[in-house]
Design a protein around this motif. Structure first.
Motif, short mmCIF file in Angstrom:
data_model
loop_
_atom_site.label_atom_id
_atom_site.label_comp_id
_atom_site.label_asym_id
_atom_site.label_seq_id
_atom_site.Cartn_x
_atom_site.Cartn_y
_atom_site.Cartn_z
N ILE A 82 10.93 5.60 11.82
CA ILE A 82 10.21 4.32 11.47
C ILE A 82 8.88 4.39 11.43
O ILE A 82 8.21 5.10 12.37
N GLY A 83 8.15 3.60 10.60
CA GLY A 83 6.51 3.83 10.42
C GLY A 83 6.07 2.60 9.72
O GLY A 83 6.59 2.02 8.84
N PHE A 84 4.66 2.82 10.00
CA PHE A 84 3.93 1.82 9.07
C PHE A 84 3.58 2.62 7.89
O PHE A 84 3.00 3.90 8.02
N HIS A 85 3.64 2.13 6.81
CA HIS A 85 3.27 2.78 5.42
C HIS A 85 1.95 2.93 5.35
O HIS A 85 1.12 3.99 5.03
N LYS A 86 0.93 2.10 5.71
CA LYS A 86 -0.64 2.00 5.87
C LYS A 86 -1.02 0.82 6.58
O LYS A 86 0.03 -0.32 6.43
N ILE A 87 -2.01 0.56 7.06
CA ILE A 87 -2.57 -0.70 7.72
C ILE A 87 -3.65 -1.06 6.85
O ILE A 87 -4.75 -0.38 6.54
N ASP A 88 -3.60 -2.19 6.45
CA ASP A 88 -4.67 -3.02 5.43
C ASP A 88 -5.63 -3.83 6.55
O ASP A 88 -5.13 -4.99 6.87
N TRP A 89 -6.59 -3.12 7.17
CA TRP A 89 -7.48 -3.83 8.31
C TRP A 89 -8.08 -4.97 7.70
O TRP A 89 -8.42 -6.03 8.58
N ASN A 90 -8.59 -4.97 6.54
CA ASN A 90 -9.35 -6.16 5.83
C ASN A 90 -8.55 -7.37 6.03
O ASN A 90 -8.83 -8.44 6.37
N ASN A 91 -7.15 -7.31 5.65
CA ASN A 91 -6.30 -8.49 5.50
C ASN A 91 -5.36 -8.47 6.74
O ASN A 91 -4.35 -9.45 6.51
N LYS A 92 -5.41 -7.59 7.42
CA LYS A 92 -4.54 -7.59 8.82
C LYS A 92 -3.34 -7.55 8.29
O LYS A 92 -2.31 -8.50 9.11
N SER A 93 -2.63 -6.47 7.62
CA SER A 93 -1.46 -6.69 7.35
C SER A 93 -0.99 -5.12 7.03
O SER A 93 -1.83 -4.22 7.07
N THR A 94 0.38 -5.06 6.97
CA THR A 94 1.19 -3.86 6.99
C THR A 94 2.45 -3.94 6.54
O THR A 94 3.06 -4.94 6.31
N SER A 95 2.88 -2.80 6.15
CA SER A 95 4.55 -2.83 5.82
C SER A 95 4.93 -1.69 6.63
O SER A 95 4.58 -0.75 6.94
N ILE A 96 6.40 -1.83 6.68
CA ILE A 96 7.28 -0.98 7.53
C ILE A 96 8.34 -0.27 6.77
O ILE A 96 9.04 -1.20 5.85
N GLY A 97 8.43 0.87 7.00
CA GLY A 97 9.55 1.68 6.02
C GLY A 97 10.40 2.28 7.39
O GLY A 97 9.80 2.38 8.54
#
Length: 188
Positions: A82-97
């Protein structure tokens, strides 16, 4: 400090390490036919060095503060990733795969693992949004965000090329305020 997260007495998440390359390679190959239906990297995983390269890329991802990948461990054995695809720190968001070996399907491991990753994203690193995308036909992957109360936000047409065809993705989103309220928890 490397990420570890104990879910229960039998299950924990640990950031991937090069020492686990061979174990992860054989886990992936052991479920190749099932995983290949939905994961585009399977055909490119042909040798242990391919898995080592993947783990090295995840270590770089972590060193750049852009998320990480973790092994899902059950009773001392790796069961999936399981992992975070990337973290968008400006928008405080991520996606998980995520993916799970055939031998561990049906034990509730993925639901627990995704829940732990959402808790970490929202409570510990203060993100506002977590997204999960899954191919429309991938009912097992879609069941996870549905079970956890994500909002189905729409469909992205022809979002991913899988070997010889495009698949549409269903987009699921969870906002921090909804997750915190639903689980009656507070940020750290």
């Amino acid at each position: 400090m490397k990420f570890t997260y104990k879910i229960d007495e039998k299950t924990e998440l640990k950031m991937l390490d090069l020492q686990e390359s061979e174990q992860l390679f054989y886990l992936t190959i052991g479920s190749k036919e099932t995983l290949r239906e939905w994961l585009p990297f399977i055909d490119f995983t042909q040798k242990v060095t391919d898995t080592q390269n993947f783990i090295q890329s995840t270590m770089k991802q972590y060193s750049e503060n852009n998320g990480f990948q973790a092994g899902i461990w059950y009773e001392g054995k790796m069961a999936g990733v399981i992992g975070f695809h990337k973290i968008d720190w400006n928008n405080k968001s991520t996606s998980i795969g995520y993916w799970l070996s055939n031998d561990y399907v049906g034990l509730g491991l993925m639901t627990k693992s995704v829940k732990a990753f959402i808790d970490y994203a929202i409570k510990d690193i203060n993100l506002n949004r977590v997204e999960i995308r899954a191919a429309i036909g991938n009912k097992k992957s879609r069941a996870i965000p549905e079970r956890l109360g994500f909002t189905e936000e729409g469909c992205v047409r022809e979002a991913e090329w899988l070997y010889d065809h495009y698949v549409d993705h269903v987009v699921y989103g969870m906002l921090a305020k909804d997750w915190l309220n639903k689980n009656k928890i507070k940020r750290v």
